[in-house]
Motif scaffolding. Sequence first.
Motif, PDB file in Angstrom:
ATOM      1  N   ARG A 181      33.446  72.576  88.045  1.00 54.69           N
ATOM      2  CA  ARG A 181      32.469  72.236  87.001  1.00 54.69           C
ATOM      3  C   ARG A 181      31.246  71.539  87.607  1.00 54.69           C
ATOM      4  N   PRO A 182      30.032  72.093  87.386  1.00 56.90           N
ATOM      5  CA  PRO A 182      28.844  71.450  87.955  1.00 56.90           C
ATOM      6  C   PRO A 182      28.493  70.155  87.218  1.00 56.90           C
ATOM      7  N   THR A 183      28.013  69.176  87.950  1.00 51.05           N
ATOM      8  CA  THR A 183      27.586  67.889  87.370  1.00 51.05           C
ATOM      9  C   THR A 183      26.201  67.535  87.896  1.00 51.05           C
ATOM     10  N   ASP A 184      25.633  66.474  87.348  1.00 52.24           N
ATOM     11  CA  ASP A 184      24.323  66.000  87.819  1.00 52.24           C
ATOM     12  C   ASP A 184      24.360  65.501  89.259  1.00 52.24           C
ATOM     13  N   ARG A 185      25.568  65.304  89.797  1.00 51.85           N
ATOM     14  CA  ARG A 185      25.664  64.893  91.201  1.00 51.85           C
ATOM     15  C   ARG A 185      25.076  65.947  92.131  1.00 51.85           C
ATOM     16  N   LEU A 186      24.983  67.171  91.641  1.00 54.94           N
ATOM     17  CA  LEU A 186      24.403  68.248  92.453  1.00 54.94           C
ATOM     18  C   LEU A 186      22.950  67.967  92.832  1.00 54.94           C
ATOM     19  N   GLN A 187      22.284  67.080  92.087  1.00 55.08           N
ATOM     20  CA  GLN A 187      20.890  66.783  92.420  1.00 55.08           C
ATOM     21  C   GLN A 187      20.782  66.210  93.834  1.00 55.08           C
ATOM     22  N   HIS A 188      21.778  65.429  94.246  1.00 58.19           N
ATOM     23  CA  HIS A 188      21.770  64.855  95.599  1.00 58.19           C
ATOM     24  C   HIS A 188      21.960  65.951  96.647  1.00 58.19           C
ATOM     25  N   VAL A 189      22.818  66.906  96.352  1.00 56.00           N
ATOM     26  CA  VAL A 189      23.047  68.028  97.271  1.00 56.00           C
ATOM     27  C   VAL A 189      21.794  68.893  97.353  1.00 56.00           C
ATOM     28  N   ALA A 190      21.215  69.184  96.195  1.00 49.81           N
ATOM     29  CA  ALA A 190      20.002  70.001  96.154  1.00 49.81           C
ATOM     30  C   ALA A 190      18.854  69.328  96.904  1.00 49.81           C
ATOM     31  N   SER A 191      18.727  68.013  96.758  1.00 50.31           N
ATOM     32  CA  SER A 191      17.659  67.287  97.461  1.00 50.31           C
ATOM     33  C   SER A 191      17.802  67.434  98.964  1.00 50.31           C
ATOM     34  N   LEU A 192      19.047  67.328  99.465  1.00 47.80           N
ATOM     35  CA  LEU A 192      19.274  67.533 100.897  1.00 47.80           C
ATOM     36  C   LEU A 192      18.912  68.957 101.300  1.00 47.80           C
ATOM     37  N   GLY A 193      19.225  69.907 100.436  1.00 47.27           N
ATOM     38  CA  GLY A 193      18.873  71.297 100.709  1.00 47.27           C
ATOM     39  C   GLY A 193      17.380  71.484 100.847  1.00 47.27           C
ATOM     40  N   VAL A 194      16.621  70.853  99.954  1.00 50.25           N
ATOM     41  CA  VAL A 194      15.159  70.947 100.003  1.00 50.25           C
ATOM     42  C   VAL A 194      14.625  70.238 101.252  1.00 50.25           C
ATOM     43  N   LEU A 195      15.142  69.037 101.513  1.00 47.81           N
ATOM     44  CA  LEU A 195      14.693  68.266 102.672  1.00 47.81           C
ATOM     45  C   LEU A 195      15.035  68.965 103.989  1.00 47.81           C
ATOM     46  N   GLY A 196      16.092  69.744 103.983  1.00 42.31           N
ATOM     47  CA  GLY A 196      16.568  70.385 105.208  1.00 42.31           C
ATOM     48  C   GLY A 196      15.915  71.709 105.532  1.00 42.31           C
ATOM     49  N   ARG A 197      14.811  72.040 104.865  1.00 47.95           N
ATOM     50  CA  ARG A 197      14.211  73.359 105.093  1.00 47.95           C
ATOM     51  C   ARG A 197      13.778  73.552 106.551  1.00 47.95           C
ATOM     52  N   ALA A 198      13.120  72.562 107.139  1.00 52.14           N
ATOM     53  CA  ALA A 198      12.664  72.695 108.532  1.00 52.14           C
ATOM     54  C   ALA A 198      13.853  72.896 109.469  1.00 52.14           C
ATOM     55  N   LEU A 199      14.935  72.161 109.212  1.00 53.68           N
ATOM     56  CA  LEU A 199      16.136  72.298 110.042  1.00 53.68           C
ATOM     57  C   LEU A 199      16.756  73.680 109.881  1.00 53.68           C
ATOM     58  N   SER A 200      16.673  74.235 108.680  1.00 57.48           N
ATOM     59  CA  SER A 200      17.233  75.569 108.444  1.00 57.48           C
ATOM     60  C   SER A 200      16.546  76.603 109.322  1.00 57.48           C
ATOM     61  N   PHE A 201      15.224  76.523 109.406  1.00 57.81           N
ATOM     62  CA  PHE A 201      14.483  77.458 110.257  1.00 57.81           C
ATOM     63  C   PHE A 201      14.744  77.172 111.739  1.00 57.81           C
ATOM     64  N   ALA A 202      14.759  75.877 112.091  1.00 50.47           N
ATOM     65  CA  ALA A 202      14.985  75.503 113.494  1.00 50.47           C
ATOM     66  C   ALA A 202      16.348  75.980 113.984  1.00 50.47           C
ATOM     67  N   ALA A 203      17.343  75.970 113.098  1.00 44.10           N
ATOM     68  CA  ALA A 203      18.703  76.360 113.483  1.00 44.10           C
ATOM     69  C   ALA A 203      18.786  77.815 113.932  1.00 44.10           C
ATOM     70  N   VAL A 204      17.850  78.636 113.453  1.00 46.41           N
ATOM     71  CA  VAL A 204      17.841  80.050 113.861  1.00 46.41           C
ATOM     72  C   VAL A 204      16.644  80.347 114.764  1.00 46.41           C
ATOM     73  N   GLY A 205      16.050  79.288 115.337  1.00 46.65           N
ATOM     74  CA  GLY A 205      14.994  79.459 116.320  1.00 46.65           C
ATOM     75  C   GLY A 205      13.641  79.843 115.762  1.00 46.65           C
ATOM     76  N   LEU A 206      13.391  79.512 114.492  1.00 37.94           N
ATOM     77  CA  LEU A 206      12.112  79.859 113.868  1.00 37.94           C
ATOM     78  C   LEU A 206      11.308  78.597 113.546  1.00 37.94           C
ATOM     79  N   PRO A 207       9.979  78.666 113.661  1.00 36.90           N
ATOM     80  CA  PRO A 207       9.162  77.522 113.245  1.00 36.90           C
ATOM     81  C   PRO A 207       9.173  77.394 111.725  1.00 36.90           C
ATOM     82  N   GLU A 208       9.003  76.169 111.254  1.00 37.81           N
ATOM     83  CA  GLU A 208       8.926  75.980 109.806  1.00 37.81           C
ATOM     84  C   GLU A 208       7.620  76.571 109.281  1.00 37.81           C
TER      85      GLU A 208
END
Length: 260
Positions: free
Chosen positions: A165-192
């Motif tokens: 069951r989804p809860t408002d706690r997902l906002q913390h997970v989603a925020s990390l997802g948004v903040l981690g965009r540069a790392l997501s590209f870096a992890a596969v060798g791409l510039p942000e």
Amino acid sequence: MAHMLNYNLAVPDVDDAGVLSALVAEGDELDVLVRAVDDWSIPTPAPGWTVAHQIAHLAWADANALSALRTPDAFGGELRRAEAEGSGYADKAAAAGAAKPRSVLLDEWRAGRAELAAALRDTPWDHAFPWYMSKVTPALMAPLRLMETWAHGQDVFDAVGVAHRPTDRLQHVASLGVLGRALSFAAVGLPEPADPFRVELTAPDGRTWVWGPEAAAQRVQGGAIDFCLCVTRRRPWSETNMTATGKDAQKWLEVARVFL
């Protein structure tokens, strides 16, 4: 990356969003589920990992976070072990924990997560301590532990066929997802990508959570639950209701991750 603080993420200076209480609630919800599962040898979606492996991993990660916070010098040994063992490092620890009797492992996980939450609560929110490839603070560690508890919990919910069951706690997970965009590209060798992104997610209660400028050409939209499943690599974005507008936005959802 060795000297970055909080992985260069702009995390808040105080626990205004109640992330510590959300972390405790996330652990408690998973506790209710696994307490009702008698057989912890059920396989989960993670290859080779049973329910016991998932709980063992969470208990081990909590213990490591506590060690890093309280005895940073001793934690250096754990960092060296991680480097030496490479990709098998977490698997080995999970297997060792999974071999313990169910009741022992459950008690260890309960005690450890409560102790970590209390230690984070008692530590200045901006206090730096060592972590893998970086230095972090309680301001980042609390949502990181919540994210991992939710993601590994998802594996257990999937394994036993119970809806998570989804809860408002997902906002913390989603925020990390948004903040981690540069790392997501870096992890596969791409510039942000240089262009700004707009993220619009439908929360469990029907509200909309937004990040980024309204006029951004690169756009990601969909349900918060699907975005969180995507950034924790629990579902490929093609199997979610997420839509990406713009080439960079599409690439991000393909490679998105949150340090898992």
